[in-house]
Design a protein around this motif. Sequence first.
Motif, PDB file in Angstrom:
ATOM      1  N   SER A 290       6.709   9.862 -99.827  1.00 44.52           N
ATOM      2  CA  SER A 290       6.291  10.535-101.066  1.00 44.52           C
ATOM      3  C   SER A 290       5.102  11.453-100.802  1.00 44.52           C
ATOM      4  O   SER A 290       5.056  12.590-101.277  1.00 44.52           O
ATOM      5  N   ILE A 291       4.141  10.956-100.036  1.00 42.61           N
ATOM      6  CA  ILE A 291       2.960  11.765 -99.698  1.00 42.61           C
ATOM      7  C   ILE A 291       3.378  12.949 -98.842  1.00 42.61           C
ATOM      8  O   ILE A 291       2.945  14.087 -99.079  1.00 42.61           O
ATOM      9  N   ALA A 292       4.219  12.706 -97.853  1.00 39.50           N
ATOM     10  CA  ALA A 292       4.680  13.777 -96.965  1.00 39.50           C
ATOM     11  C   ALA A 292       5.409  14.856 -97.756  1.00 39.50           C
ATOM     12  O   ALA A 292       5.180  16.055 -97.554  1.00 39.50           O
ATOM     13  N   ASP A 293       6.295  14.456 -98.679  1.00 37.13           N
ATOM     14  CA  ASP A 293       7.022  15.429 -99.497  1.00 37.13           C
ATOM     15  C   ASP A 293       6.068  16.232-100.374  1.00 37.13           C
ATOM     16  O   ASP A 293       6.195  17.454-100.500  1.00 37.13           O
ATOM     17  N   ALA A 294       5.091  15.538-100.979  1.00 36.76           N
ATOM     18  CA  ALA A 294       4.137  16.206-101.865  1.00 36.76           C
ATOM     19  C   ALA A 294       3.282  17.217-101.107  1.00 36.76           C
ATOM     20  O   ALA A 294       2.883  18.253-101.662  1.00 36.76           O
ATOM     21  N   GLU A 295       2.998  16.938 -99.835  1.00 40.49           N
ATOM     22  CA  GLU A 295       2.154  17.824 -99.029  1.00 40.49           C
ATOM     23  C   GLU A 295       2.976  18.761 -98.149  1.00 40.49           C
ATOM     24  O   GLU A 295       2.410  19.500 -97.346  1.00 40.49           O
ATOM     25  N   ASN A 296       4.286  18.689 -98.288  1.00 39.11           N
ATOM     26  CA  ASN A 296       5.196  19.519 -97.491  1.00 39.11           C
ATOM     27  C   ASN A 296       4.935  19.328 -95.984  1.00 39.11           C
ATOM     28  O   ASN A 296       4.843  20.296 -95.232  1.00 39.11           O
ATOM     29  N   ARG A 297       4.802  18.079 -95.599  1.00 38.65           N
ATOM     30  CA  ARG A 297       4.563  17.702 -94.204  1.00 38.65           C
ATOM     31  C   ARG A 297       5.560  16.621 -93.817  1.00 38.65           C
ATOM     32  O   ARG A 297       6.185  16.003 -94.680  1.00 38.65           O
ATOM     33  N   SER A 298       5.656  16.355 -92.545  1.00 35.59           N
ATOM     34  CA  SER A 298       6.558  15.289 -92.097  1.00 35.59           C
ATOM     35  C   SER A 298       5.823  13.954 -92.080  1.00 35.59           C
ATOM     36  O   SER A 298       4.592  13.900 -91.959  1.00 35.59           O
ATOM     37  N   ALA A 299       6.610  12.872 -92.192  1.00 32.05           N
ATOM     38  CA  ALA A 299       6.031  11.540 -92.112  1.00 32.05           C
ATOM     39  C   ALA A 299       5.378  11.334 -90.747  1.00 32.05           C
ATOM     40  O   ALA A 299       4.298  10.750 -90.640  1.00 32.05           O
ATOM     41  N   ALA A 300       6.007  11.848 -89.698  1.00 31.14           N
ATOM     42  CA  ALA A 300       5.457  11.714 -88.343  1.00 31.14           C
ATOM     43  C   ALA A 300       4.093  12.393 -88.233  1.00 31.14           C
ATOM     44  O   ALA A 300       3.177  11.868 -87.587  1.00 31.14           O
ATOM     45  N   GLU A 301       3.956  13.545 -88.872  1.00 32.15           N
ATOM     46  CA  GLU A 301       2.673  14.257 -88.841  1.00 32.15           C
ATOM     47  C   GLU A 301       1.581  13.432 -89.512  1.00 32.15           C
ATOM     48  O   GLU A 301       0.450  13.334 -89.018  1.00 32.15           O
ATOM     49  N   LEU A 302       1.908  12.819 -90.641  1.00 33.00           N
ATOM     50  CA  LEU A 302       0.930  11.979 -91.344  1.00 33.00           C
ATOM     51  C   LEU A 302       0.555  10.751 -90.516  1.00 33.00           C
ATOM     52  O   LEU A 302      -0.606  10.349 -90.484  1.00 33.00           O
ATOM     53  N   ILE A 303       1.535  10.174 -89.850  1.00 33.24           N
ATOM     54  CA  ILE A 303       1.266   9.001 -89.008  1.00 33.24           C
ATOM     55  C   ILE A 303       0.353   9.396 -87.843  1.00 33.24           C
ATOM     56  O   ILE A 303      -0.615   8.689 -87.538  1.00 33.24           O
ATOM     57  N   ARG A 304       0.635  10.529 -87.194  1.00 36.28           N
ATOM     58  CA  ARG A 304      -0.226  10.985 -86.088  1.00 36.28           C
ATOM     59  C   ARG A 304      -1.659  11.219 -86.576  1.00 36.28           C
ATOM     60  O   ARG A 304      -2.624  10.830 -85.916  1.00 36.28           O
ATOM     61  N   GLU A 305      -1.781  11.831 -87.746  1.00 36.21           N
ATOM     62  CA  GLU A 305      -3.109  12.087 -88.310  1.00 36.21           C
ATOM     63  C   GLU A 305      -3.842  10.775 -88.604  1.00 36.21           C
ATOM     64  O   GLU A 305      -5.027  10.615 -88.285  1.00 36.21           O
ATOM     65  N   ALA A 306      -3.131   9.822 -89.194  1.00 33.22           N
ATOM     66  CA  ALA A 306      -3.749   8.535 -89.531  1.00 33.22           C
ATOM     67  C   ALA A 306      -4.183   7.777 -88.276  1.00 33.22           C
ATOM     68  O   ALA A 306      -5.282   7.205 -88.229  1.00 33.22           O
ATOM     69  N   VAL A 307      -3.346   7.789 -87.249  1.00 34.79           N
ATOM     70  CA  VAL A 307      -3.685   7.100 -86.002  1.00 34.79           C
ATOM     71  C   VAL A 307      -4.888   7.766 -85.341  1.00 34.79           C
ATOM     72  O   VAL A 307      -5.796   7.087 -84.850  1.00 34.79           O
ATOM     73  N   ALA A 308      -4.923   9.089 -85.341  1.00 40.24           N
ATOM     74  CA  ALA A 308      -6.049   9.809 -84.733  1.00 40.24           C
ATOM     75  C   ALA A 308      -7.352   9.500 -85.458  1.00 40.24           C
ATOM     76  O   ALA A 308      -8.390   9.257 -84.824  1.00 40.24           O
ATOM     77  N   GLU A 309      -7.324   9.488 -86.784  1.00 41.85           N
ATOM     78  CA  GLU A 309      -8.531   9.166 -87.553  1.00 41.85           C
ATOM     79  C   GLU A 309      -8.983   7.732 -87.296  1.00 41.85           C
ATOM     80  O   GLU A 309     -10.174   7.468 -87.132  1.00 41.85           O
ATOM     81  N   TYR A 310      -8.050   6.805 -87.258  1.00 41.35           N
ATOM     82  CA  TYR A 310      -8.372   5.402 -87.012  1.00 41.35           C
ATOM     83  C   TYR A 310      -8.985   5.219 -85.628  1.00 41.35           C
ATOM     84  O   TYR A 310     -10.013   4.555 -85.472  1.00 41.35           O
ATOM     85  N   ALA A 311      -8.369   5.827 -84.633  1.00 38.72           N
ATOM     86  CA  ALA A 311      -8.863   5.694 -83.255  1.00 38.72           C
ATOM     87  C   ALA A 311     -10.260   6.287 -83.121  1.00 38.72           C
ATOM     88  O   ALA A 311     -11.131   5.714 -82.461  1.00 38.72           O
ATOM     89  N   THR A 312     -10.505   7.423 -83.754  1.00 38.57           N
ATOM     90  CA  THR A 312     -11.826   8.051 -83.708  1.00 38.57           C
ATOM     91  C   THR A 312     -12.870   7.156 -84.356  1.00 38.57           C
ATOM     92  O   THR A 312     -13.960   6.967 -83.833  1.00 38.57           O
ATOM     93  N   ARG A 313     -12.533   6.593 -85.503  1.00 38.65           N
ATOM     94  CA  ARG A 313     -13.473   5.723 -86.216  1.00 38.65           C
ATOM     95  C   ARG A 313     -13.784   4.479 -85.393  1.00 38.65           C
ATOM     96  O   ARG A 313     -14.929   4.039 -85.324  1.00 38.65           O
ATOM     97  N   LYS A 314     -12.797   3.894 -84.752  1.00 34.56           N
ATOM     98  CA  LYS A 314     -13.008   2.699 -83.949  1.00 34.56           C
ATOM     99  C   LYS A 314     -13.861   2.982 -82.717  1.00 34.56           C
ATOM    100  O   LYS A 314     -14.702   2.176 -82.341  1.00 34.56           O
ATOM    101  N   VAL A 315     -13.651   4.113 -82.078  1.00 33.90           N
ATOM    102  CA  VAL A 315     -14.427   4.461 -80.876  1.00 33.90           C
ATOM    103  C   VAL A 315     -15.883   4.675 -81.252  1.00 33.90           C
ATOM    104  O   VAL A 315     -16.784   4.239 -80.558  1.00 33.90           O
TER     105      VAL A 315
END
Length: 98
Positions: free
Chosen positions: A20-45
Amino acid sequence: MDKIKTTVYLRATDYGKLKSIADAENRSAAELIREAVAEYATRKVRARLPRSIGMGDSGMPDLAERYEEYMDGFGEDDLAGDAPETERDLTEGTATDP
């Protein structure tokens, strides 16, 4: 950007929200997952403290409060008579003259 293919199993409800979020933002689910993982990894480091923090123990529990007193005369050429004799004198707050 180099990519590695991986498989992630999500709960159906989470995947539905993601789509639903991906459709609303005209992005792919994979793109959102990559973004979320990158943000999480940065915060943890960033959250990790350097291993050097806490390695040393001065043995003086009041060092932070009395650092000016302990540093009095530090770097001066002639310290005779100005500095406490022992660490014990420092921790008790009573300097003895030589």
